[in-house]
Design a protein around this motif. Structure first.
Motif, PDB file in Angstrom:
ATOM      1  N   GLU A   1       0.806  -1.201  -0.070  1.00 19.66           N
ATOM      2  CA  GLU A   1      -0.009   0.079   0.014  1.00 19.66           C
ATOM      3  C   GLU A   1       0.905   1.118   0.165  1.00 19.66           C
ATOM      4  N   LYS A   2       2.170   1.533   0.759  1.00 24.52           N
ATOM      5  CA  LYS A   2       2.836   2.493   0.574  1.00 24.52           C
ATOM      6  C   LYS A   2       3.757   2.391  -0.735  1.00 24.52           C
ATOM      7  N   GLY A   3       3.777   1.634  -1.626  1.00 31.37           N
ATOM      8  CA  GLY A   3       4.370   1.918  -2.513  1.00 31.37           C
ATOM      9  C   GLY A   3       5.458   0.631  -3.296  1.00 31.37           C
ATOM     10  N   CYS A   4       5.607  -0.324  -2.395  1.00 25.20           N
ATOM     11  CA  CYS A   4       6.506  -1.443  -2.448  1.00 25.20           C
ATOM     12  C   CYS A   4       6.150  -2.235  -3.650  1.00 25.20           C
ATOM     13  N   PHE A   5       6.976  -2.413  -4.621  1.00 28.25           N
ATOM     14  CA  PHE A   5       6.622  -2.949  -5.969  1.00 28.25           C
ATOM     15  C   PHE A   5       6.743  -4.849  -5.780  1.00 28.25           C
ATOM     16  N   TYR A   6       7.912  -4.947  -5.439  1.00 27.09           N
ATOM     17  CA  TYR A   6       8.102  -6.497  -5.171  1.00 27.09           C
ATOM     18  C   TYR A   6       8.776  -6.779  -3.735  1.00 27.09           C
TER      19      TYR A   6
END
Length: 253
Positions: free
Chosen positions: A93-98
């Motif tokens: 949700e905070k922006g982590c992609f992997y």
């Protein structure tokens, strides 16, 4: 493409920097979150490899700070401890992609990064834009499932139709980000909701609770609940339980 490796382990960080440089990526390292933010502001790296556990400003805090910006880099979180799995969904949700377990497979990670470059070339989107779009789709999926949690007929095909995406695309998203199928995600969200209702004392008996989270067969629901949490739903209804983190589910969600 610029890569920033943020890790307080000097040897591991330097190893990653050397490897990605050898593969043609412009790469530099940072010793912690504060150093990482300072370097990112100067260079705006496209990809950030971010260790979760660091002294001072850790990876989670750095990710939170970056989430305030208009455009995020593609963030690949690295972690060594299984107890951190409970943070996975909050990190997305905070922006982590992997989300990668250390030691990461550097060849696979390099492949993922190159794949993002191909997305950029094919779709004309920035790599950051591709990542942000995927995170929005995951959030939209969660919100829809939780809103329809009591509907027994809810399934992957129906959710895909409501979201305006193909079923295969939805399943691919689940496998890429969560390493499971969308069917598994729906089941686990139902069980987590049931656990929350137990905690709040919102159901009088097992049959009522099962119906509230979309299960007609109370016996089947009870078996799934015990497999997931290791406790009896009858006992939890009587005593009440605390709301679990995602990581409490047995197996990977």
């Amino acid at each position: 493409m610029d890569i920033l490796v943020v890790d307080d382990n000097n040897e591991y960080r330097d190893t990653l920097v050397r490897y990605f440089k050898s593969k043609g990526f412009r790469t530099e390292g940072a010793i912690d979150g504060v150093d990482g933010l300072a370097r990112y502001r100067k260079r705006s790296h496209r990809v950030v490899l971010l260790d979760l556990m660091m002294p001072g400003m850790g990876g989670e805090e750095m990710l939170y700070e970056m989430s305030k910006w208009d455009e995020l880099p593609v963030v690949i979180v690295m972690t060594v401890s299984s107890r951190e799995d409970e943070y996975r969904y909050q990190l997305y949700e905070k922006g982590c992609f992997y989300y990668e377990e250390k030691p990461i497979d550097v060849q696979e990670t390099a492949w993922k990064i190159r794949n993002l470059i191909q997305i950029q070339k094919r779709d004309g989107r920035s790599v950051q834009g591709a990542g942000s779009q995927m995170n929005r789709e995951i959030q939209e999926f969660y919100e829809y499932v939780l809103d329809q949690i009591g509907q027994e007929e809810m399934n992957v095909a129906e959710i895909a139709r409501k979201m305006g995406v193909g079923r295969r695309a939805l399943d691919s998203m689940a496998r890429e980000f969560l390493s499971v199928t969308m069917h598994d995600v729906i089941r686990n969200l139902r069980l987590l909701k049931a656990r929350e209702i137990c905690r709040e004392g919102g159901a009088g008996n097992v049959k009522e609770l099962a119906g509230m989270v979309g299960y007609r067969d109370a016996g089947y629901f009870s078996r799934l609940y015990r497999e997931a949490f290791g406790s009896s739903v009858v006992e939890d209804l009587k005593s009440g339980v605390r709301l679990p983190a995602f990581g409490e589910l047995r197996g990977r969600m």
